[in-house]
Design an enzyme around this catalytic site. Structure first.
Site, PDB file in Angstrom:
ATOM      1  N   GLY A 267       0.820  -1.219   0.000  1.00  0.00           N
ATOM      2  CA  GLY A 267       0.000   0.000   0.000  1.00  0.00           C
ATOM      3  C   GLY A 267       0.850   1.263   0.000  1.00  0.00           C
ATOM      4  N   ASP A 270       0.538   3.179  -3.244  1.00  0.00           N
ATOM      5  CA  ASP A 270      -0.766   3.862  -3.376  1.00  0.00           C
ATOM      6  C   ASP A 270      -0.778   5.126  -2.510  1.00  0.00           C
ATOM      7  OD1 ASP A 270      -1.389   1.575  -4.797  1.00  0.00           O
ATOM      8  OD2 ASP A 270      -2.246   0.592  -3.039  1.00  0.00           O
TER       9      ASP A 270
END
Ligand code: KDG
Length: 329
Positions: A267, A270
């Site tokens: 993540g 992102d």
């Protein structure tokens, strides 16, 4: 980085599309087959970006398909509890929502990932779903290489989104996001991801991905390769060292934030993309936008979820102030 589309409108600033999944996060270290306790969470690269952007105060529309099953309903309820525009989320009665398992790694290593997503509802996203989307007045289309790898119809949907974004003057941001397990072969993967990168304004590979996709070695060589082929800005994520950026006008490296305890690296990319895009939407320079990207990424990797806990703009500014200045004391 200048946005062409400066008109004030009610349209979402950012449009993104992709596959959301439920994630089961191992609560014990060791091989996934031996883990008995998992924590449920929400995943999906583009959804992570949408969650983060809306936390940072931007408007964002997310296009996807969900299965009419408990995980699909869980994800839908969660999205509805955020400020993400969900009018382009479709329920598919035939196929299930994707799921993946994530191991609990030791010492900041990357976790082991196992997908249950083949033939998922989101892999049936198609051009007809994109045809319905109004791109007029939006500013950025954010896409990733994961969607291109899911199925032929997802790839076509992605190409149509790019075409509509171009026609409506949106900036196209592309995170290469290599997911080897989803590609049939390496040659196809490189061909498709580079084709999308050449069509995009902002290309966001990790250093390893950039090397693999271009055959070049240094961040500058990788950036030059994409700029020569049409991209406006290339930002290469280099882990603890932060990120290198290059446009036709400027280039440089922005240090990463110093982290004592890395919990889960999934993540981070992102988080970086959302911070970067937030900076661009706020009119920051490319260098400051990269710094904002580094900051969000550094927050994500200190926690186990793919997208939690994400900061609001005030919290992020405070975090940058405290942690960036700390480094130079
Ligand atoms: O970028 C984080 C993603 O890897 C995660 O949330 C799941 O979308 C995902 C994927 O395909 O790996």
């Amino acid at each position: 980085m200048q946005l062409d589309n400066k008109e004030v409108s009610l349209s979402p600033e950012v449009i993104t599309l992709g596959e959301p999944m439920a994630v089961l996060i191992a609560q014990e270290t060791g091989e996934l087959k031996n883990v008995s306790h998992f924590l449920r969470g929400i995943a999906g690269a583009e959804l992570n970006v949408a969650i983060s952007l809306t936390r940072l105060g931007h408007s964002c529309s997310y296009i996807t398909r969900l299965g009419k099953d408990p995980f699909g309903e869980y994800i839908y309820d969660y999205i509805r509890s955020t400020k993400i525009d969900h009018k382009y989320i479709y329920f598919d009665k035939e196929y299930n929502t994707g799921l993946y398992l994530k191991s609990k790694p030791l010492n900041g290593e990357d976790p082991i990932i196992y997908y249950y997503r083949k033939n998922s509802a989101a892999s049936h996203l198609a051009t007809k779903d994109i045809e319905k989307v109004d791109f007029k007045g939006s500013k950025i289309l954010h896409i990733t290489g994961i969607t291109a790898a899911l199925s032929k119809n997802c790839k076509d949907a992605l190409y149509l989104a790019i075409e509509k974004a171009r026609k409506n003057n949106l900036l196209i941001s592309f995170d290469t996001n290599i997911r080897r397990a989803l590609w049939k072969n390496e040659k196809e993967m490189k061909k498709v991801l580079n084709k999308i990168a050449f069509e995009s304004d902002i290309v966001l590979p990790g250093i390893g991905e950039g090397r693999e996709l271009t055959g070049k070695n240094t961040p500058e060589q990788i950036a030059d390769y994409y700029i020569q082929n049409g991209s406006k800005a290339v930002i290469i994520k280099i882990g603890k060292s932060g990120a290198y950026y290059k446009t036709k006008e400027e280039s440089g490296q922005v240090d990463g934030f110093k982290i004592e305890n890395i919990v889960d690296t999934v993540g981070a990319g992102d988080g970086f993309a959302s911070g970067l895009l937030s900076g661009i939407l706020d009119g920051k320079s490319i260098k400051d936008s990269v710094k904002t990207g580094n900051a969000v990424a550094s927050i994500i990797i200190q926690h186990k979820g793919d997208n939690a806990p994400l900061p609001t703009k005030e919290e992020l500014d405070q975090y940058i102030f405290e942690n960036y200045s700390k480094k130079f004391l």
